[in-house]
Design an enzyme around this catalytic site. Structure first.
Site, mmCIF file in Angstrom:
data_model
loop_
_atom_site.group_PDB
_atom_site.id
_atom_site.type_symbol
_atom_site.label_atom_id
_atom_site.label_comp_id
_atom_site.label_asym_id
_atom_site.label_seq_id
_atom_site.Cartn_x
_atom_site.Cartn_y
_atom_site.Cartn_z
ATOM 1 C CD GLU A 222 -4.908 32.483 14.383
ATOM 2 O OE1 GLU A 222 -3.794 32.248 13.890
ATOM 3 O OE2 GLU A 222 -5.292 31.966 15.434
ATOM 4 C CG ASN B 282 0.013 29.903 18.667
ATOM 5 O OD1 ASN B 282 0.556 29.474 19.687
ATOM 6 N ND2 ASN B 282 -1.304 29.896 18.505
ATOM 7 C CD1 TRP B 283 6.470 27.932 18.056
ATOM 8 C CD2 TRP B 283 7.590 27.405 19.933
ATOM 9 N NE1 TRP B 283 7.784 28.305 17.884
ATOM 10 C CE2 TRP B 283 8.493 27.993 19.021
ATOM 11 C CE3 TRP B 283 8.072 26.999 21.181
ATOM 12 C CZ2 TRP B 283 9.855 28.180 19.314
ATOM 13 C CZ3 TRP B 283 9.407 27.176 21.473
ATOM 14 C CH2 TRP B 283 10.297 27.759 20.543
ATOM 15 C CE LYS B 284 -2.304 26.688 16.948
ATOM 16 N NZ LYS B 284 -3.466 26.261 16.175
ATOM 17 N N GLY C 250 0.784 28.467 13.044
ATOM 18 C CA GLY C 250 0.771 27.382 14.018
ATOM 19 C C GLY C 250 1.735 26.281 13.639
ATOM 20 N N GLY C 251 1.203 25.180 13.143
ATOM 21 C CA GLY C 251 1.980 23.981 12.834
ATOM 22 C C GLY C 251 3.294 24.230 12.107
ATOM 23 C CG HIS D 47 -5.484 30.785 19.517
ATOM 24 N ND1 HIS D 47 -6.143 29.602 19.258
ATOM 25 C CD2 HIS D 47 -4.625 30.976 18.490
ATOM 26 C CE1 HIS D 47 -5.679 29.106 18.113
ATOM 27 N NE2 HIS D 47 -4.770 29.914 17.628
ATOM 28 C CB SER E 125 -3.808 26.025 6.808
ATOM 29 O OG SER E 125 -4.564 25.151 7.642
ATOM 30 N N GLY F 60 -5.283 24.531 11.472
ATOM 31 C CA GLY F 60 -4.841 23.156 11.634
ATOM 32 C C GLY F 60 -5.553 22.168 10.727
ATOM 33 C CD GLU G 111 -5.850 26.039 18.935
ATOM 34 O OE1 GLU G 111 -4.858 26.212 19.666
ATOM 35 O OE2 GLU G 111 -5.761 25.840 17.703
HETATM 36 P P1 13P Z 1 -2.128 26.422 11.886
HETATM 37 O O1 13P Z 1 -1.094 27.305 11.208
HETATM 38 O O2 13P Z 1 -1.534 25.170 12.448
HETATM 39 O O3 13P Z 1 -3.328 26.219 11.036
HETATM 40 O O4 13P Z 1 -2.616 27.251 13.183
HETATM 41 C C1 13P Z 1 -3.006 28.570 13.034
HETATM 42 C C2 13P Z 1 -3.151 29.172 14.383
HETATM 43 O O5 13P Z 1 -4.066 28.868 15.129
HETATM 44 C C3 13P Z 1 -2.126 30.126 14.817
HETATM 45 O O6 13P Z 1 -2.496 30.760 15.993
#
Ligand code: 13P
Length: 257
Positions: free
Chosen positions: A173, A9-11, A240-241, A101, A219, A179, A103
């Site tokens: 999640e 997930n590149w966000k 994510g990251g 998600h 993470s 993050g 967010e």
């Molecule tokens: P991180 O891997 O950056 O913690 O993010 C997880 C996430 O929200 C994937 O959708």
């Protein structure tokens, strides 16, 4: 047996040039490693503005990589300024779309009913929703992570047909692990993922519960993925990251530290 799914997930990162670059690098790295996409499925969930570029590259190079968007409208067309229709996403070759998600729940006020409407909207155009659930830190501290997350599952999958439910992907999640570098232990992930499967058994059928892939997110890195994937009810990861680095994400896909 469920085919694991490793989804990045590149966000809100990477413009369409950077997207092309990363997808190329990821595809080369996985090709070098002789990655078997049928054994472990790989997908990237990218900003809307990257989709056309990713589609062009995937088609031109006949990549087995799946891709999709990070949100979708609950409507198919009409006066919804700023929204993106599932019809548009289907036309761009999206295999998946992330819905609900944390967010979006947190910053855009999305509730379970809207998330469920978006999931049904995606399925209506043949796109598989990756439905996100998970508790915040307060709930975790109170030890209510299972009941909280299962209530989200119930609300966010409301109205799916049995056929849709058998294909849906659920991503657990825990918000406190997103993050933050604070990864849930494999046991924490297993506890809730197993409970989610139990909930699916209750809402649908044992066969459907067995077929659904439940991912862990929060993470995830190459250093912790193997232990997480060793758990029986964890069928992949939403990353994510660490998915913004092609080599690191390729390692995660291959459960290598
Ligand atoms: P991180 O891997 O950056 O913690 O993010 C997880 C996430 O929200 C994937 O959708």
């Amino acid at each position: 047996a469920r085919t694991p799914l490793m989804a990045g997930n590149w966000k809100m990162n990477l413009d369409h040039h950077q997207a092309t670059h990363l997808v190329q690098k990821l595809a080369w790295t996985l090709k070098d490693a002789k990655h078997d996409y049928a054994a472990v499925e790989v997908a990237v969930m990218v900003p809307f503005t990257d989709l056309r570029s990713v589609q062009t590259l995937v088609d031109a190079d006949k990549l087995e990589l799946g891709y999709g968007a990070q949100d979708v409208s609950a409507h198919t067309d009409g006066a919804y300024t700023g929204e993106i229709s599932p019809v548009m996403l289907a036309k761009l070759g999206c295999r998946y779309v992330v819905v609900g998600h944390s967010e979006r729940r947190q910053y855009h006020g999305e509730d379970d009913a809207l998330v469920a409407a978006k999931a049904r909207s995606a399925f209506g155009q043949g796109i598989v929703p990756i439905v996100c659930v998970g508790e915040g830190l307060d709930i975790r501290k109170e030890g209510r992570q299972v009941e909280y997350t299962l209530a989200q599952v119930e609300g966010s999958l409301a109205g799916l047909t049995a056929e849709q439910a058998a294909q849906v992907v659920v991503a657990y999640e825990p918000v406190w692990a997103i993050g933050t570098g604070e990864v849930a232990t494999p046991e924490d992930a297993q506890e809730v993922c197993e409970a989610i499967r139990g909930k699916l058994r209750e809402m649908f059928t044992p066969e459907i519960a067995d077929a659904v892939r439940v991912l862990y997110g929060g993470s995830v890195k190459s250093g912790n993925i193997a232990a997480i994937m060793a758990k029986p009810d964890v069928d992949g990861a939403l990353v994510g990251g660490a998915s913004l680095d092609a080599e690191e994400f390729a390692k995660i896909v291959r459960y290598q530290s």
